[in-house]
Design a protein around this motif. Structure first.
Motif, PDB file in Angstrom:
ATOM      1  N   GLY A   1      -1.244  -4.200  20.316  1.00 19.98           N
ATOM      2  CA  GLY A   1      -2.675  -4.239  20.543  1.00 19.98           C
ATOM      3  C   GLY A   1      -3.274  -2.859  20.698  1.00 19.98           C
ATOM      4  N   LEU A   2      -2.514  -1.944  21.293  1.00 20.68           N
ATOM      5  CA  LEU A   2      -3.017  -0.600  21.553  1.00 20.68           C
ATOM      6  C   LEU A   2      -3.061   0.251  20.292  1.00 20.68           C
ATOM      7  CD1 LEU A   2      -3.982   1.188  23.911  1.00 20.68           C
ATOM      8  CD2 LEU A   2      -1.618   1.949  24.191  1.00 20.68           C
ATOM      9  N   PHE A   3      -2.012   0.150  19.471  1.00 20.96           N
ATOM     10  CA  PHE A   3      -1.910   1.028  18.304  1.00 20.96           C
ATOM     11  C   PHE A   3      -2.069   0.307  16.963  1.00 20.96           C
ATOM     12  CE2 PHE A   3       0.487   3.297  21.633  1.00 20.96           C
ATOM     13  CZ  PHE A   3      -0.196   4.502  21.615  1.00 20.96           C
ATOM     14  N   GLY A   4      -2.165  -1.023  16.979  1.00 18.56           N
ATOM     15  CA  GLY A   4      -2.357  -1.750  15.735  1.00 18.56           C
ATOM     16  C   GLY A   4      -1.134  -1.789  14.850  1.00 18.56           C
ATOM     17  N   LEU A   5       0.058  -1.674  15.453  1.00 20.09           N
ATOM     18  CA  LEU A   5       1.312  -1.664  14.706  1.00 20.09           C
ATOM     19  C   LEU A   5       2.243  -2.733  15.243  1.00 20.09           C
ATOM     20  CD1 LEU A   5       2.110   2.171  14.613  1.00 20.09           C
ATOM     21  CD2 LEU A   5       1.431   0.764  12.666  1.00 20.09           C
ATOM     22  N   PRO A   6       2.810  -3.586  14.377  1.00 19.19           N
ATOM     23  CA  PRO A   6       3.860  -4.499  14.862  1.00 19.19           C
ATOM     24  C   PRO A   6       5.036  -3.678  15.381  1.00 19.19           C
ATOM     25  CG  PRO A   6       3.092  -5.139  12.673  1.00 19.19           C
ATOM     26  CD  PRO A   6       2.522  -3.774  12.949  1.00 19.19           C
ATOM     27  N   LEU A   7       5.485  -3.997  16.558  1.00 17.17           N
ATOM     28  CA  LEU A   7       6.492  -3.161  17.210  1.00 17.17           C
ATOM     29  C   LEU A   7       7.824  -3.178  16.483  1.00 17.17           C
ATOM     30  CD1 LEU A   7       6.769  -1.266  19.554  1.00 17.17           C
ATOM     31  CD2 LEU A   7       7.299  -3.186  21.041  1.00 17.17           C
ATOM     32  N   ASN A   8       8.129  -4.261  15.767  1.00 14.68           N
ATOM     33  CA  ASN A   8       9.408  -4.312  15.066  1.00 14.68           C
ATOM     34  C   ASN A   8       9.491  -3.283  13.939  1.00 14.68           C
ATOM     35  OD1 ASN A   8       7.404  -6.331  14.103  1.00 14.68           O
ATOM     36  ND2 ASN A   8       8.850  -6.583  12.405  1.00 14.68           N
ATOM     37  N   GLU A   9       8.343  -2.737  13.497  1.00 16.29           N
ATOM     38  CA  GLU A   9       8.360  -1.695  12.473  1.00 16.29           C
ATOM     39  C   GLU A   9       8.820  -0.353  13.027  1.00 16.29           C
ATOM     40  OE1 GLU A   9       4.646  -1.414  10.469  1.00 16.29           O
ATOM     41  OE2 GLU A   9       4.694  -3.487   9.711  1.00 16.29           O
ATOM     42  N   LEU A  10       8.837  -0.218  14.346  1.00 13.79           N
ATOM     43  CA  LEU A  10       9.211   1.056  14.965  1.00 13.79           C
ATOM     44  C   LEU A  10      10.428   0.913  15.873  1.00 13.79           C
ATOM     45  CD1 LEU A  10       5.702   2.508  15.924  1.00 13.79           C
ATOM     46  CD2 LEU A  10       7.153   3.185  14.029  1.00 13.79           C
ATOM     47  N   LEU A  11      11.220  -0.122  15.700  1.00 17.97           N
ATOM     48  CA  LEU A  11      12.382  -0.323  16.545  1.00 17.97           C
ATOM     49  C   LEU A  11      13.359   0.839  16.391  1.00 17.97           C
ATOM     50  CD1 LEU A  11      13.911  -2.251  18.472  1.00 17.97           C
ATOM     51  CD2 LEU A  11      15.001  -3.234  16.444  1.00 17.97           C
ATOM     52  N   SER A  12      13.640   1.530  17.491  1.00 13.35           N
ATOM     53  CA  SER A  12      14.590   2.658  17.523  1.00 13.35           C
ATOM     54  C   SER A  12      14.220   3.755  16.539  1.00 13.35           C
ATOM     55  CB  SER A  12      16.011   2.165  17.227  1.00 13.35           C
ATOM     56  OG  SER A  12      16.420   1.182  18.137  1.00 13.35           O
ATOM     57  N   LEU A  13      12.934   3.836  16.169  1.00 12.63           N
ATOM     58  CA  LEU A  13      12.532   4.772  15.116  1.00 12.63           C
ATOM     59  C   LEU A  13      11.362   5.632  15.585  1.00 12.63           C
ATOM     60  CD1 LEU A  13      12.899   5.589  12.107  1.00 12.63           C
ATOM     61  CD2 LEU A  13      11.150   3.882  11.557  1.00 12.63           C
ATOM     62  N   PRO A  14      11.606   6.915  15.907  1.00 14.99           N
ATOM     63  CA  PRO A  14      10.485   7.796  16.231  1.00 14.99           C
ATOM     64  C   PRO A  14       9.735   8.187  14.962  1.00 14.99           C
ATOM     65  CG  PRO A  14      12.613   8.870  16.696  1.00 14.99           C
ATOM     66  CD  PRO A  14      12.901   7.587  16.024  1.00 14.99           C
ATOM     67  N   VAL A  15       8.425   7.982  14.970  1.00 16.62           N
ATOM     68  CA  VAL A  15       7.574   8.289  13.817  1.00 16.62           C
ATOM     69  C   VAL A  15       6.428   9.169  14.293  1.00 16.62           C
ATOM     70  CG1 VAL A  15       6.058   7.320  12.049  1.00 16.62           C
ATOM     71  CG2 VAL A  15       8.170   6.129  12.664  1.00 16.62           C
ATOM     72  N   ALA A  16       6.159  10.238  13.554  1.00 16.97           N
ATOM     73  CA  ALA A  16       5.056  11.126  13.905  1.00 16.97           C
ATOM     74  C   ALA A  16       3.772  10.323  14.077  1.00 16.97           C
ATOM     75  CB  ALA A  16       4.881  12.195  12.835  1.00 16.97           C
ATOM     76  N   LEU A  17       3.025  10.627  15.123  1.00 17.20           N
ATOM     77  CA  LEU A  17       1.823   9.861  15.449  1.00 17.20           C
ATOM     78  C   LEU A  17       0.829   9.873  14.292  1.00 17.20           C
ATOM     79  CD1 LEU A  17       0.240   8.264  17.571  1.00 17.20           C
ATOM     80  CD2 LEU A  17      -0.551  10.429  18.528  1.00 17.20           C
TER      81      LEU A  17
ATOM     82  N   ASP B   1       1.451  10.021  11.171  1.00 12.44           N
ATOM     83  CA  ASP B   1       1.923   9.143  10.097  1.00 12.44           C
ATOM     84  C   ASP B   1       1.841   7.677  10.494  1.00 12.44           C
ATOM     85  OD1 ASP B   1       2.543  11.360   8.531  1.00 12.44           O
ATOM     86  OD2 ASP B   1       4.622  11.454   9.240  1.00 12.44           O
ATOM     87  N   ALA B   2       2.141   7.376  11.764  1.00  9.56           N
ATOM     88  CA  ALA B   2       2.147   5.987  12.225  1.00  9.56           C
ATOM     89  C   ALA B   2       0.738   5.413  12.285  1.00  9.56           C
ATOM     90  CB  ALA B   2       2.809   5.898  13.600  1.00  9.56           C
ATOM     91  N   VAL B   3      -0.209   6.197  12.805  1.00 13.49           N
ATOM     92  CA  VAL B   3      -1.597   5.740  12.946  1.00 13.49           C
ATOM     93  C   VAL B   3      -2.518   6.837  12.401  1.00 13.49           C
ATOM     94  CG1 VAL B   3      -3.289   4.672  14.495  1.00 13.49           C
ATOM     95  CG2 VAL B   3      -0.869   4.610  15.092  1.00 13.49           C
ATOM     96  N   PRO B   4      -2.665   6.924  11.079  1.00  8.93           N
ATOM     97  CA  PRO B   4      -3.516   7.971  10.498  1.00  8.93           C
ATOM     98  C   PRO B   4      -4.949   7.885  11.030  1.00  8.93           C
ATOM     99  CG  PRO B   4      -2.215   6.879   8.795  1.00  8.93           C
ATOM    100  CD  PRO B   4      -2.046   6.069  10.046  1.00  8.93           C
ATOM    101  N   GLY B   5      -5.500   9.045  11.331  1.00  2.59           N
ATOM    102  CA  GLY B   5      -6.886   9.092  11.785  1.00  2.59           C
ATOM    103  C   GLY B   5      -7.080   8.890  13.267  1.00  2.59           C
TER     104      GLY B   5
END
Length: 292
Positions: free
Chosen positions: A107-123, A125-129
């Motif tokens: 709800g906070l970032f608009g991303l299903p959490l299973n897409e980031l399981l154990s995976l650090p992604v640059a902010l 890239d994960a939420v452009p803009g």
């Protein structure tokens, strides 16, 4: 909490802090973690919590991808850690992390959490803009750990206000239902088991079985961290029972798979060793273990 930050190249003693969130972020952020002037090999432990991290200095070398190690030195998002991950911090590595309750992440970032399981992604890239440049600049401009937490808290509160509708609509399972049968949980939510499983996976990053496993492990870790050292005789067995394990052997198996260490190995490790992310002083420990 307000220990001054020394710029790269200056001598500084490593410091690790955990601070509770302000009341307005209760239920969204579990706690804040501050790592100050650390370096060397570290094990990032398995955890049911998601995280948002901003680097103040240094960075972290992650395990190889396609034969090359990746240096992470910018703000990132990460879902729950399903397994421990080795990393190597650069000299002077300093960062502040918000450990986020998994059911609030999507709800906070608009991303299903299973897409980031154990995976650090640059902010970026994960939420452009996402407007975070001003926050990053403000974090770099101050020398106070307390101010880092205040700045991140204010930014998260503004983001939560903009995402209020999504946060209200997000699937959230009451803690008391986590170990109930899936059919019972689905019935209470008025949905089918399959619908429940899909919503749960997107909200928590893992299926119900693996989420329960991480919850037991996190509960056991919290109990270990709260106990006096050395542990009284039989204490590990009591911890296993209180955390919901069938027996101590069950707990040992989970710790070996999730953390790469037995519970005894976790307790015996040095405070400055690779498991130092599980070491907090008496001031910080309550923020980490609360709620488990």
């Amino acid at each position: 909490m307000d220990r001054p930050y020394s710029p790269p190249g200056a001598e500084a003693a490593a410091l690790r802090l955990a601070l509770p969130p302000p009341p307005a972020l209760s239920g969204l952020v579990h706690h804040f973690h501050i790592e100050y002037a650390s370096a060397g090999r570290v094990v990032v432990p398995a955890s049911p919590l998601a995280q948002l991290t901003f680097f103040i200095a240094g960075g972290s070398l992650l395990p190889p991808e396609q034969g090359q190690r990746r240096l992470l030195n910018q703000a990132f998002l990460c879902g729950p850690m399903a397994r421990a991950m080795p990393a190597e911090w650069q000299p002077g590595t300093t960062f502040v992390s918000a450990l986020i309750e998994p059911s609030r992440f999507a709800g906070l970032f608009g991303l299903p959490l299973n897409e980031l399981l154990s995976l650090p992604v640059a902010l970026d890239d994960a939420v452009p803009g996402l407007p975070c440049r001003e926050l990053q600049d403000s974090l770099l401009a101050t020398r106070s750990a307390g101010e880092w937490v205040r700045l991140m808290s204010d930014w998260l509160l503004r983001l939560a206000a903009r995402r209020d509708d999504a946060l209200r609509a997000a699937f959230r399972l009451p803690a008391g239902l986590l170990f109930s049968p899936a059919e019972t949980i689905a019935l209470q939510h008025g949905i089918s088991v399959r619908q429940f499983e899909r919503r749960f996976l997107a909200a928590y990053g893992q299926n119900l079985r693996e989420t329960r496993r991480l919850a037991r492990y996190a509960r056991a870790l919290a109990l270990m961290m709260s106990c006096p050292r050395p542990l009284p005789r039989g204490q590990l067995t009591r911890i296993a029972m209180d955390a919901g394990y069938h027996d101590q052997a069950h707990m040992v198996r989970d710790f070996s798979e999730l953390l790469g260490r037995t519970p005894g190995g976790v307790l015996a490790g040095p405070d400055a060793g690779e498991l130092r992310l599980l070491r907090y002083d008496e001031r910080s420990r309550p923020a980490v273990v609360q709620g488990w």
